[in-house]
Write an enzyme that holds these catalytic residues in place. Structure first.
Site, PDB file in Angstrom:
ATOM      1  N   SER A   1     -31.023 -40.254 -42.777  1.00  0.00           N
ATOM      2  CA  SER A   1     -31.533 -39.794 -41.507  1.00  0.00           C
ATOM      3  C   SER A   1     -32.947 -40.343 -41.451  1.00  0.00           C
ATOM      4  O   SER A   1     -33.581 -40.475 -42.607  1.00  0.00           O
ATOM      5  CB  SER A   1     -31.448 -38.356 -41.174  1.00  0.00           C
ATOM      6  OG  SER A   1     -32.234 -38.060 -40.032  1.00  0.00           O
TER       7      SER A   1
ATOM      8  N   TYR B   1     -33.354 -29.607 -43.780  1.00  0.00           N
ATOM      9  CA  TYR B   1     -32.516 -31.107 -43.605  1.00  0.00           C
ATOM     10  C   TYR B   1     -33.521 -32.109 -44.160  1.00  0.00           C
ATOM     11  O   TYR B   1     -32.919 -32.904 -44.766  1.00  0.00           O
ATOM     12  CB  TYR B   1     -32.613 -31.270 -42.083  1.00  0.00           C
ATOM     13  CG  TYR B   1     -31.572 -32.405 -41.727  1.00  0.00           C
ATOM     14  CD1 TYR B   1     -30.371 -32.494 -42.070  1.00  0.00           C
ATOM     15  CD2 TYR B   1     -32.298 -33.465 -40.813  1.00  0.00           C
ATOM     16  CE1 TYR B   1     -29.506 -33.643 -41.475  1.00  0.00           C
ATOM     17  CE2 TYR B   1     -31.385 -34.291 -40.448  1.00  0.00           C
ATOM     18  CZ  TYR B   1     -30.312 -34.659 -40.661  1.00  0.00           C
ATOM     19  OH  TYR B   1     -29.409 -35.791 -40.417  1.00  0.00           O
TER      20      TYR B   1
HETATM   21  P1  NDP Z   1     -21.041 -34.883 -36.839  1.00  0.00           P
HETATM   22  O1  NDP Z   1     -21.175 -33.383 -36.878  1.00  0.00           O
HETATM   23  O2  NDP Z   1     -20.248 -35.473 -35.581  1.00  0.00           O
HETATM   24  O3  NDP Z   1     -20.032 -35.273 -38.201  1.00  0.00           O
HETATM   25  C1  NDP Z   1     -20.517 -34.467 -39.413  1.00  0.00           C
HETATM   26  C2  NDP Z   1     -19.149 -34.853 -40.317  1.00  0.00           C
HETATM   27  O4  NDP Z   1     -19.431 -34.062 -41.654  1.00  0.00           O
HETATM   28  C3  NDP Z   1     -17.930 -33.807 -39.604  1.00  0.00           C
HETATM   29  O5  NDP Z   1     -16.783 -35.011 -39.872  1.00  0.00           O
HETATM   30  C4  NDP Z   1     -17.805 -32.798 -40.477  1.00  0.00           C
HETATM   31  O6  NDP Z   1     -16.408 -32.447 -40.754  1.00  0.00           O
HETATM   32  C5  NDP Z   1     -18.222 -33.228 -41.975  1.00  0.00           C
HETATM   33  N1  NDP Z   1     -19.029 -32.258 -42.875  1.00  0.00           N
HETATM   34  C6  NDP Z   1     -19.730 -31.288 -42.603  1.00  0.00           C
HETATM   35  N2  NDP Z   1     -19.905 -30.520 -43.550  1.00  0.00           N
HETATM   36  C7  NDP Z   1     -18.993 -30.853 -44.590  1.00  0.00           C
HETATM   37  C8  NDP Z   1     -18.450 -30.337 -45.767  1.00  0.00           C
HETATM   38  N3  NDP Z   1     -19.072 -29.271 -46.296  1.00  0.00           N
HETATM   39  N4  NDP Z   1     -17.499 -30.918 -46.469  1.00  0.00           N
HETATM   40  C9  NDP Z   1     -16.899 -31.975 -45.885  1.00  0.00           C
HETATM   41  N5  NDP Z   1     -17.447 -32.538 -44.745  1.00  0.00           N
HETATM   42  C10 NDP Z   1     -18.343 -31.953 -43.839  1.00  0.00           C
HETATM   43  O7  NDP Z   1     -22.205 -35.540 -37.264  1.00  0.00           O
HETATM   44  P2  NDP Z   1     -22.699 -37.055 -37.371  1.00  0.00           P
HETATM   45  O8  NDP Z   1     -21.479 -37.922 -37.428  1.00  0.00           O
HETATM   46  O9  NDP Z   1     -24.176 -37.363 -36.640  1.00  0.00           O
HETATM   47  O10 NDP Z   1     -23.205 -36.868 -38.908  1.00  0.00           O
HETATM   48  C11 NDP Z   1     -22.880 -37.728 -39.887  1.00  0.00           C
HETATM   49  C12 NDP Z   1     -24.055 -38.112 -40.840  1.00  0.00           C
HETATM   50  O11 NDP Z   1     -25.071 -38.566 -40.018  1.00  0.00           O
HETATM   51  C13 NDP Z   1     -24.947 -36.663 -41.342  1.00  0.00           C
HETATM   52  O12 NDP Z   1     -25.196 -36.790 -42.683  1.00  0.00           O
HETATM   53  C14 NDP Z   1     -26.080 -36.527 -40.485  1.00  0.00           C
HETATM   54  O13 NDP Z   1     -27.103 -36.041 -41.336  1.00  0.00           O
HETATM   55  C15 NDP Z   1     -26.322 -38.195 -40.386  1.00  0.00           C
HETATM   56  N6  NDP Z   1     -27.026 -38.348 -39.217  1.00  0.00           N
HETATM   57  C16 NDP Z   1     -26.784 -38.079 -37.854  1.00  0.00           C
HETATM   58  C17 NDP Z   1     -27.813 -38.537 -36.772  1.00  0.00           C
HETATM   59  C18 NDP Z   1     -27.254 -38.130 -35.401  1.00  0.00           C
HETATM   60  O14 NDP Z   1     -28.272 -38.179 -34.619  1.00  0.00           O
HETATM   61  N7  NDP Z   1     -26.107 -37.872 -35.118  1.00  0.00           N
HETATM   62  C19 NDP Z   1     -29.115 -39.003 -37.306  1.00  0.00           C
HETATM   63  C20 NDP Z   1     -29.309 -39.333 -38.569  1.00  0.00           C
HETATM   64  C21 NDP Z   1     -28.545 -38.727 -39.475  1.00  0.00           C
HETATM   65  P3  NDP Z   1     -15.977 -30.900 -40.614  1.00  0.00           P
HETATM   66  O15 NDP Z   1     -16.871 -30.111 -39.956  1.00  0.00           O
HETATM   67  O16 NDP Z   1     -14.416 -31.309 -40.551  1.00  0.00           O
HETATM   68  O17 NDP Z   1     -16.075 -30.749 -42.500  1.00  0.00           O
END
Ligand code: NDP
Length: 259
Positions: free
Chosen positions: A151, A164
């Site tokens: 990020s 974070y």
């Molecule tokens: P979402 O919340 O849409 O997706 C997050 C994903 O992570 C989900 O599929 C969730 O699935 C999974 N997840 C969360 N915790 C766990 C766990 N303990 N074990 C397995 N899977 C897990 O968010 P994003 O797609 O935005 O996030 C993806 C990445 O991008 C993250 O690392 C986030 O920090 C990063 N990011 C996002 C930004 C944004 O603006 N959206 C900006 C910068 C970085 P489930 O709940 O089914 O487990």
């Protein structure tokens, strides 16, 4: 450029196997769709098995090969199982996208130690567990791509995003160390640092006001879409194997804040 509505199989990644964590929504989901559309066999991993099942059936309906492994990356046993099941199903792991992650907002005073621990366990340790489990396979193959989703918060800390940022700064150090460790074995290691991208990421924030602020931040006009980050992943993979893009910083065009 990859757009969801353009999904159609081509053979760019035929014979390749990809494991994508965080595939039940957002960036991971779109990465899984893009990889499958390019012909890779894709293992989709996250905790919500129901969402993974829907994604898998959509990929399969488009002619893709897909396998679901449900689990929590912050549990080492689950991470080991995700990797072992991927190898058992498809025989190898060529591409590993670590997108599983959460945001928790608040400072050192307002967040509990358990909340700090959870963010670090999922965002940092989860990625470390999966990478450690997949490395022997990639090393034996003499080839592999690991792409960790960080990020802008991994470059620029903010007072109320301490946990974070700590997890994402840690991911930078881990990823660069791993790049140096594995380059000699033909394994490329990259980090992508997105700015605001329209996903469900705000929903995990405990504090209602912070959650609302983050919802607005990632849904306002002009933010990036998960397909933009999937495009960056496909760019990294598509370069000749001699070239390792180690870091991509990608932000909305109208985000003019200095980094
Ligand atoms: P979402 O919340 O849409 O997706 C997050 C994903 O992570 C989900 O599929 C969730 O699935 C999974 N997840 C969360 N915790 C766990 C766990 N303990 N074990 C397995 N899977 C897990 O968010 P994003 O797609 O935005 O996030 C993806 C990445 O991008 C993250 O690392 C986030 O920090 C990063 N990011 C996002 C930004 C944004 O603006 N959206 C900006 C910068 C970085 P489930 O709940 O089914 O487990």
């Amino acid at each position: 450029m990859f757009e969801e509505e353009e999904v159609g199989l081509n053979q760019q990644l035929a014979g390749k196997v990809a494991l994508v964590t965080g595939a039940s929504s957002g960036i991971g989901e779109m990465a899984a769709r893009a990889l499958a559309a390019a012909g890779a066999e894709v293992v989709v991993a996250a905790r919500r098995a129901d969402k993974l099942a829907v994604l898998a059936s959509e990929i399969a309906d488009s002619g893709g090969k897909v396998f679901v492994v449900a689990g929590d990356v912050s549990r080492e046993a689950d991470a080991l199982r995700m990797v072992a099941d991927s190898i058992e199903k498809f025989g190898r792991i060529d591409i590993l996208v670590n997108s599983a992650g959460i945001i928790e907002a608040g400072g050192l005073e307002s967040l509990s130690i358990d909340q700090w621990q959870r963010v670090i366990d999922i965002n940092l340790m989860g990625t470390i567990y999966i990478c450690k489990a997949a490395l022997p396979q990639m090393k034996a193959q003499g080839e592999g791509d690991i792409i960790n989703i960080s990020s802008t918060a991994g470059r620029r800390a903010a007072g109320l995003m301490g946990a974070y940022s700590t997890s994402k700064f840690g991911l930078t150090g881990f990823t660069e160390g791993l790049r140096q460790e594995m380059g000699g074995y033909g394994v490329r290691v990259s980090i992508i640092e997105p700015g605001a991208t329209e996903t469900e990421v705000a929903e995990g924030i405990s504090d209602p006001e912070m959650r609302d602020a983050m919802r607005h931040h990632v849904a306002r006009a002009g933010v990036m879409q998960p397909s933009d980050i999937a495009d960056a992943i496909m760019f990294i993979i598509g370069l000749p194997r001699r070239a390792n893009v180690s870091q991509i910083l990608i932000r909305p065009t109208d985000d003019t804040a200095p980094m």
